[in-house]
Scaffold this active site. Structure first.
Site, short mmCIF file in Angstrom:
data_model
loop_
_atom_site.label_atom_id
_atom_site.label_comp_id
_atom_site.label_asym_id
_atom_site.label_seq_id
_atom_site.Cartn_x
_atom_site.Cartn_y
_atom_site.Cartn_z
N TYR A 255 2.26 1.21 0.45
CA TYR A 255 1.30 2.31 0.44
C TYR A 255 0.22 2.00 -0.61
O TYR A 255 0.51 1.72 -1.76
CB TYR A 255 2.05 3.60 0.07
N CYS A 256 -1.06 2.03 -0.19
CA CYS A 256 -2.20 1.86 -1.09
C CYS A 256 -2.09 0.53 -1.84
O CYS A 256 -1.95 -0.53 -1.24
CB CYS A 256 -2.30 3.06 -2.02
N ILE A 257 -2.11 0.56 -3.17
CA ILE A 257 -2.02 -0.68 -3.94
C ILE A 257 -0.67 -1.37 -3.74
O ILE A 257 -0.56 -2.59 -3.87
CB ILE A 257 -2.28 -0.37 -5.44
N GLY B 41 0.59 -1.70 -0.86
CA GLY B 41 0.33 -2.53 0.31
C GLY B 41 -0.41 -3.81 -0.03
O GLY B 41 -0.20 -4.85 0.60
#
Length: 654
Positions: A388-390, A392
């Site tokens: 998720y987000c960073i 990822g």
């Protein structure tokens, strides 16, 4: 704009100053008159007008007598005295108690305003025409408001339904903004002037990053100048003050004094929630711990489970329980109920002693260590993984590193609102220029970490009306307690950034965009190439995401070598993701086997829109990649017995 090669009209260059004529600061003077009212140094909070309300919408300066409107500006020049409007704005804000709790950068705003002002000097005829058009539209809007009010008073028009009159702009939801001609005129004046000023940011001779910075700070300015932020021009606040006999004003002042003492704006009732009490409640056990992570294994709620487990890697920039909020909106609980064995990484909140922690440490002790534990406990040689987000971005680096080594421990991967290509990063680019990053790195050198408040301020400014100014109105003008809202509580429960890892991350992603350059990054002896990632990918973007623009997140469809299913969720970076079945929302997906689109726009045009949550679509995709259903794995294993109950200890660290 490169500060070493400034535009002739760039206010930071100092050039063009000789062209300034007496009275030419009138453009800023008008905005300053509004600013003084908003700040309390003029007729703002708790003060009444002592004379007629001055016009405040932007016009243009007098250049060599070319501006016929300049004669009407003289009273403001007299009012401002010999000080420049820019200095006045700074002085006004410095006297405002909100400066202690609202993270607005008035120096940048002043530069943006001066840039616009200097542009009016270059083409006074065009500026006069634009100002005349603006004033004509303001006059027309005012005339319409008073005419409609008169017709209703005479019975010649139907009364306005307050519910139907609610504006799309939530700031003007009070019915008086439509039904009261004075408030309606004020609203229209503000919106027209704001629209006019924001359009001036498209001035043509600046590069994209400088134009984005200019527009962003002009937006911050017009948001801060909203009439809803002043007591005497906020009908809801006036009504509440009358209903409470002034008690709301006293409560608002107490709220302000408390926030000034704490040095921050209260955005949520901090006593209403706590992980393990009414958040992060999905049953589970901590089955592994190292200096960077705790690994949580969630207890199954079905009789059989897919044999390939799911590992979730949240961003270390926030705490993991965004994916395990309350039971009604917990992503973890939902996927456990769908027959998946779910493991969650919970990152440690770094302190000064962890300043030398590197990005290699985050990879080693994050997804690599966690995946080893998951395989040992479940007996599965492969696992599915979501970042998720960073988280990822770290996952993409890990997958590329594993691909270089021929390690196939991951079966399929999911990326949620995550960037790999940082060529377009949306409004966050405003905070990530070379000068800003140098400043951040200096702060981290002094402390050993980046404080969570700096990160929080940045993200809050990206949605200042929703996350800052709405709370100013609620807390100070209405005198109410901050709301008890789980997502806002999570948003305020920030984490610090370890110096070495965060500095590497900023330089190699936002500044140099090295991850999309094959071989540019070397981690632990391996050159990273995203094209070597051949496993199936599911990726999610969010339509209104200000942090990860969806059309940039979509680039993953061209960056990896595997089959990618990209889904676009409605709403933003958080609300678009935490959207369980049964709620509102839509998502877009291409349900055909057509070739990968060349552009994000082409992809969007080829999509089918689906009502409801995209979680159901992801659950179907995960099931296809999850193997057959079979017996439940143990909670923990011989090498990794349970260490304690979820949500663990790292998530509780402040």
């Amino acid at each position: 704009m490169d500060s070493k090669n400034p535009s002739p009209a760039n206010p930071r260059s100092g050039r063009g100053a000789a062209a300034i004529q007496p009275g030419s600061e009138a453009l800023l003077d008008l905005w300053t008159s509004w600013m003084e009212a908003a700040s309390g140094s003029g007729p703002g909070l708790g003060k009444a007008w002592t004379g007629p309300i001055p016009p405040w919408w932007p016009t243009v300066p007098d250049v060599a007598g070319a501006n016929p409107l300049a004669a009407g500006m003289k009273p403001f020049d007299d009012m401002m005295g010999s000080n420049s409007a820019l200095r006045a704005i700074d002085q006004v804000w410095n006297t405002n108690p909100l400066r202690e709790v609202v993270p607005v950068d008035w120096a940048e705003i002043a530069h943006a305003l001066r840039t616009i002002w200097l542009r009016t000097l270059s083409d006074p005829a065009k500026a006069v025409s634009a100002a005349a058009d603006l004033n004509a539209r303001v006059f027309s809007a005012a005339a319409d408001a008073w005419r409609d009010a008169a017709q209703r008073w005479l019975g010649a028009a139907e009364p306005v339904d307050p519910k139907a009159a609610r504006a799309a702009d939530k700031r003007f939801a009070a019915p008086e903004w439509q039904t009261n001609p004075a408030f309606r005129t004020l609203k229209e004046m503000y919106l027209l002037a704001s629209d006019w000023l924001l359009k001036q940011s498209a001035i043509g001779d600046l590069d994209d990053s400088e134009e984005l910075r200019l527009h962003f700070h002009l937006r911050q300015f017009v948001d801060a100048m909203s009439p809803t932020l002043m007591l005497m021009s906020n009908p809801e606040a006036l009504r509440r003050a009358m209903e409470t006999g002034g008690a709301s004003l006293a409560d608002g002042m107490r709220n302000l004094m408390q926030d000034m003492k704490e040095g921050r704006l209260s955005m949520v009732d901090a006593t209403a929630f706590a992980p393990g009490r009414n958040l992060a409640l999905t049953p589970g056990k901590v089955v592994y711990r190292n200096k960077l992570i705790e690994l949580i294994q969630y207890a199954p709620s079905t009789e059989t489970v897919h044999q390939i487990p799911l590992l979730i890697i949240p961003p270390w920039i926030n705490k993991f329980y965004i994916m395990d909020m309350q039971p009604k909106n917990s992503m973890v609980r939902y996927f456990v109920s769908q027959g998946f064995t779910v493991f969650m990484v919970s990152w440690k909140n770094p302190d000064g002693s962890m300043d030398s922690t590197t990005i290699e440490d985050y990879m080693d002790q994050g997804p690599l260590a966690a995946s080893d534990v998951v395989r040992e406990i479940t007996g599965s040689q492969t696992l599915n993984v979501m970042g998720y987000c960073i988280g990822g971005t770290l996952l993409a680096m890990t997958l590329a590193w594993l691909a270089a080594r021929g390690d196939k421990r991951f079966n399929a991967a999911t990326f949620m609102v995550s960037l790999q290509d940082f060529s377009k990063v949306g409004d966050t680019a405003v905070f990530l220029g070379d000068t800003a990053i140098d400043f951040v790195e200096q702060q981290m050198l002094e402390r050993g970490y980046l404080d969570s408040r700096e990160m929080s301020n940045m993200f809050n400014l990206l949605r200042s009306n929703d996350l800052i100014w709405s709370n100013v109105v609620n807390n100070y003008l209405l005198g109410q307690k901050p709301p008890a809202f789980d997502l806002l509580y999570w948003n305020s429960d920030g984490t610090r950034m370890a110096r070495a890892a965060h500095s590497w991350y900023l330089r190699n992603t936002y500044v140099e965009n090295n991850l999309v350059k094959p071989g540019k990054i070397r981690i632990k002896g391996e050159a990273l190439d995203l094209g070597r990632i051949t496993l199936d990918v599911y990726a999610v973007g969010a339509e209104k995401d200000h942090i990860v623009p969806w059309d940039t997140a979509w680039h993953i469809t061209h960056l990896t070598g595997g089959k990618v299913r990209f889904v676009l969720a409605s709403s933003g970076h958080i609300a678009g993701i935490i959207n369980p079945p049964g709620g509102k929302g839509t998502f877009w997906a291409n349900d055909t086997d057509a070739p990968v689109a060349a552009t994000a726009k082409q992809w969007r045009e080829s999509c089918t829109v689906h009502d409801g949550s995209w979680w159901t679509d992801w659950a179907r995709w995960l099931a296809e990649h999850g193997g057959e259903k079979g017996k439940l794995p143990p909670m923990g294993g011989k090498k990794h017995p349970p260490l304690g109950d979820a949500p663990g200890t790292y998530v509780l660290e402040k």
